[in-house]
Design a protein around this motif. Structure first.
Motif, mmCIF file in Angstrom:
data_model
loop_
_atom_site.group_PDB
_atom_site.id
_atom_site.type_symbol
_atom_site.label_atom_id
_atom_site.label_comp_id
_atom_site.label_asym_id
_atom_site.label_seq_id
_atom_site.Cartn_x
_atom_site.Cartn_y
_atom_site.Cartn_z
ATOM 1 N N GLU A 274 0.811 -1.234 0.000
ATOM 2 C CA GLU A 274 0.000 0.000 0.000
ATOM 3 C C GLU A 274 0.836 1.271 0.000
ATOM 4 O O GLU A 274 0.525 2.249 0.695
ATOM 5 N N VAL A 275 1.945 1.229 -0.751
ATOM 6 C CA VAL A 275 2.745 2.444 -0.949
ATOM 7 C C VAL A 275 2.121 3.202 -2.121
ATOM 8 O O VAL A 275 1.929 2.626 -3.190
ATOM 9 N N PRO A 276 1.776 4.478 -1.927
ATOM 10 C CA PRO A 276 1.160 5.209 -3.047
ATOM 11 C C PRO A 276 2.147 5.415 -4.192
ATOM 12 O O PRO A 276 3.338 5.613 -3.956
ATOM 13 N N PHE A 277 1.657 5.344 -5.424
ATOM 14 C CA PHE A 277 2.546 5.556 -6.575
ATOM 15 C C PHE A 277 1.761 6.128 -7.755
ATOM 16 O O PHE A 277 0.530 6.011 -7.803
ATOM 17 N N VAL A 278 2.494 6.757 -8.646
ATOM 18 C CA VAL A 278 1.920 7.228 -9.919
ATOM 19 C C VAL A 278 2.774 6.672 -11.059
ATOM 20 O O VAL A 278 3.964 6.407 -10.866
ATOM 21 N N ILE A 279 2.166 6.490 -12.212
ATOM 22 C CA ILE A 279 2.908 6.011 -13.379
ATOM 23 C C ILE A 279 3.417 7.233 -14.150
ATOM 24 O O ILE A 279 2.649 8.150 -14.458
ATOM 25 N N CYS A 280 4.717 7.228 -14.455
ATOM 26 C CA CYS A 280 5.336 8.358 -15.151
ATOM 27 C C CYS A 280 6.267 7.819 -16.240
ATOM 28 O O CYS A 280 6.503 6.614 -16.320
ATOM 29 N N SER A 281 6.827 8.734 -17.040
ATOM 30 C CA SER A 281 7.610 8.253 -18.198
ATOM 31 C C SER A 281 9.100 8.612 -18.145
ATOM 32 O O SER A 281 9.874 8.054 -18.903
ATOM 33 N N ASP A 282 9.498 9.596 -17.335
ATOM 34 C CA ASP A 282 10.906 9.984 -17.174
ATOM 35 C C ASP A 282 11.493 10.639 -18.432
ATOM 36 O O ASP A 282 11.627 11.859 -18.473
ATOM 37 N N ASN A 283 11.860 9.821 -19.419
ATOM 38 C CA ASN A 283 12.484 10.354 -20.656
ATOM 39 C C ASN A 283 11.917 9.655 -21.895
ATOM 40 O O ASN A 283 12.640 8.959 -22.609
ATOM 41 N N PRO A 284 10.623 9.824 -22.150
ATOM 42 C CA PRO A 284 9.968 8.988 -23.174
ATOM 43 C C PRO A 284 10.588 9.061 -24.570
ATOM 44 O O PRO A 284 10.671 8.038 -25.253
ATOM 45 N N SER A 285 11.026 10.243 -24.994
ATOM 46 C CA SER A 285 11.554 10.338 -26.368
ATOM 47 C C SER A 285 12.928 9.685 -26.487
ATOM 48 O O SER A 285 13.286 9.172 -27.548
ATOM 49 N N ILE A 286 13.678 9.690 -25.389
ATOM 50 C CA ILE A 286 14.959 8.959 -25.382
ATOM 51 C C ILE A 286 14.669 7.459 -25.566
ATOM 52 O O ILE A 286 15.424 6.738 -26.223
ATOM 53 N N HIS A 287 13.543 7.018 -24.992
ATOM 54 C CA HIS A 287 13.170 5.594 -25.069
ATOM 55 C C HIS A 287 12.400 5.281 -26.344
ATOM 56 O O HIS A 287 11.931 4.169 -26.503
ATOM 57 N N ARG A 288 12.227 6.280 -27.225
ATOM 58 C CA ARG A 288 11.345 6.154 -28.407
ATOM 59 C C ARG A 288 9.987 5.599 -27.970
ATOM 60 O O ARG A 288 9.461 4.637 -28.531
ATOM 61 N N SER A 289 9.446 6.249 -26.944
ATOM 62 C CA SER A 289 8.265 5.719 -26.283
ATOM 63 C C SER A 289 7.339 6.878 -25.912
ATOM 64 O O SER A 289 7.486 7.996 -26.417
ATOM 65 N N SER A 304 -3.164 -5.021 -13.303
ATOM 66 C CA SER A 304 -4.113 -4.284 -12.468
ATOM 67 C C SER A 304 -4.831 -3.200 -13.257
ATOM 68 O O SER A 304 -4.323 -2.095 -13.432
ATOM 69 N N SER A 305 -6.042 -3.528 -13.725
ATOM 70 C CA SER A 305 -6.820 -2.505 -14.433
ATOM 71 C C SER A 305 -7.365 -1.497 -13.419
ATOM 72 O O SER A 305 -7.623 -0.344 -13.761
ATOM 73 N N LEU A 306 -7.513 -1.935 -12.163
ATOM 74 C CA LEU A 306 -8.024 -1.044 -11.118
ATOM 75 C C LEU A 306 -7.106 0.171 -10.952
ATOM 76 O O LEU A 306 -7.555 1.323 -10.902
ATOM 77 N N HIS A 307 -5.785 -0.086 -10.888
ATOM 78 C CA HIS A 307 -4.851 1.035 -10.730
ATOM 79 C C HIS A 307 -4.858 1.934 -11.954
ATOM 80 O O HIS A 307 -4.724 3.150 -11.827
ATOM 81 N N ILE A 308 -4.989 1.335 -13.126
ATOM 82 C CA ILE A 308 -5.047 2.151 -14.355
ATOM 83 C C ILE A 308 -6.263 3.072 -14.271
ATOM 84 O O ILE A 308 -6.175 4.275 -14.532
ATOM 85 N N LYS A 309 -7.383 2.498 -13.882
ATOM 86 C CA LYS A 309 -8.626 3.289 -13.870
ATOM 87 C C LYS A 309 -8.588 4.399 -12.821
ATOM 88 O O LYS A 309 -9.196 5.442 -13.007
ATOM 89 N N LYS A 310 -7.890 4.149 -11.712
ATOM 90 C CA LYS A 310 -7.833 5.161 -10.651
ATOM 91 C C LYS A 310 -6.667 6.144 -10.826
ATOM 92 O O LYS A 310 -6.522 7.089 -10.068
ATOM 93 N N MET A 311 -5.805 5.870 -11.838
ATOM 94 C CA MET A 311 -4.534 6.601 -11.922
ATOM 95 C C MET A 311 -4.693 8.119 -12.005
ATOM 96 O O MET A 311 -3.965 8.866 -11.349
ATOM 97 N N LEU A 312 -5.656 8.585 -12.790
ATOM 98 C CA LEU A 312 -5.801 10.040 -12.949
ATOM 99 C C LEU A 312 -6.114 10.708 -11.603
ATOM 100 O O LEU A 312 -5.533 11.757 -11.280
ATOM 101 N N GLU A 313 -6.979 10.088 -10.828
ATOM 102 C CA GLU A 313 -7.326 10.652 -9.519
ATOM 103 C C GLU A 313 -6.112 10.640 -8.587
ATOM 104 O O GLU A 313 -5.880 11.582 -7.831
#
Ligand SMILES: [Zn+2]
Length: 327
Positions: A274-289, A304-313
């Motif tokens: 239960e450590v809170p986290f957010v999904i981020c990209s860091d350096n997406p263009s360096i990764h061609r991503s 985990s689709s649940l975390h995806i769905k709650k991610m914006l909040e």
């Protein structure tokens, strides 16, 4: 799920301006300015990291060239607008961009406050143009000159009247370098005096103690990467208890080798503890991503689709940009 991820609104809380600008634009700007390309550098290949790097220093090779742009006021504008264009493609609705600014001042032979004002103006215009809310985080690099860097950035910030667009401070770079207590003191002072939030790149290269230092001494509100937290149960508990959000960058963590090929991603342990986290990209263009690909990678690792769905909040809750949660 991929289509859902592609189309959903997103926030981005950990992205470096230099790592977000398209490599094609960087190549064009470098060619226009006829700089001496460092020996052994292949422009078409070496601006990108698409396979796990042998070490963090080999991961950082693209920055040998990225530090040569922008070479003018108008090049900076092109870079910022290109970065926002990339965010728009992933349906990013708000972004906290990071930049150290000092190299822009040095490269263009202007004072730090001038370079900061340029960047603020460009970010503000691009934010309006693309309808993406934005905040700027000032990055300080770990090393002998960290304290001078921070002071010089804060002086410029004060000189410009403490602009609202600047929302936080970040510490990045080689984690093997010890940080001084004077640096931690200055971070905390900026937090107390100016209300700037703090995020620290910590625990990316295996040292969980840097996470503890970031939380206890730097009063970090968020931790960048924090992958080493899983080596220490008390560290996981500290993050949970203090409600410190970890900025998880799934693709970056694989490409820097912060997470080895045979290991599962630490975010699974963040979920379990239960450590809170957010999904981020860091350096997406360096990764061609793109951040979209980071969501997909997160889903592949966790299912985990649940975390995806709650991610914006969750991103709104932990963002340094004020007023995102209010409807
Ligand atoms: Zn980073």
């Amino acid at each position: 799920m991929e289509n859902f991820i592609l189309e959903m609104d997103k926030g981005e809380l950990h992205v470096h301006l230099n790592g977000l600008v398209s490599s094609e634009l960087v190549i064009k700007l470098l060619n226009n300015n006829i700089i001496d390309i460092p020996q052994g550098f292949d422009l078409e290949k070496d601006l990108n990291i698409i396979k796990p790097a042998k070490s963090l220093s080999s991961y950082l090779k693209p920055w040998d060239l990225l530090r040569f742009v922008p070479k003018s006021r108008s090049d900076l504008t092109l870079i910022v607008f290109d970065a926002f264009e990339n965010l728009r493609k992933s349906n990013v609705r708000f972004v906290e961009l990071r930049n150290s600014i000092l190299y822009i001042a040095l490269l263009n032979e202007v004072n730090v406050d001038v370079a900061m004002a340029w960047l603020l103006e460009d970010v503000s215009r691009a934010s309006e143009f693309y309808d993406i809310k934005a905040g700027l985080i000032l990055t300080v690099t770990r090393g002998d000159y960290s304290l001078e860097q921070l002071r010089s950035l804060l002086n410029a910030y004060i000189k410009l009247g403490k602009p609202d667009l600047i929302v936080g401070l970040d510490l990045a770079g080689n984690e093997d370098i010890n940080v001084s207590s004077a640096l931690a003191y200055e971070f905390v002072r900026a937090k107390t005096e100016f209300g700037l939030k703090i995020t620290i790149h910590a625990g990316e290269t295996g040292n969980f103690e840097n996470i503890v230092i970031a939380v206890n001494d730097f009063k970090a509100d968020r931790i960048g990467h924090g992958t080493a937290a899983i080596k220490s149960q008390p560290t996981l508990e500290l993050l949970k208890e203090k409600d410190i959000c970890v900025e998880v960058c799934p693709i970056s963590n694989r490409l820097t080798n912060a997470v080895g090929e045979s290991e599962s991603h630490p975010v699974i342990e963040f979920i379990n503890n239960e450590v809170p986290f957010v999904i981020c990209s860091d350096n997406p263009s360096i990764h061609r991503s793109s951040i979209t690909q980071d969501y997909i990678e997160f889903y592949r690792e966790t299912k985990s689709s649940l975390h995806i769905k709650k991610m914006l909040e969750i991103q709104k809750k932990y963002s340094f940009i004020k007023g995102l949660s209010c409807k």
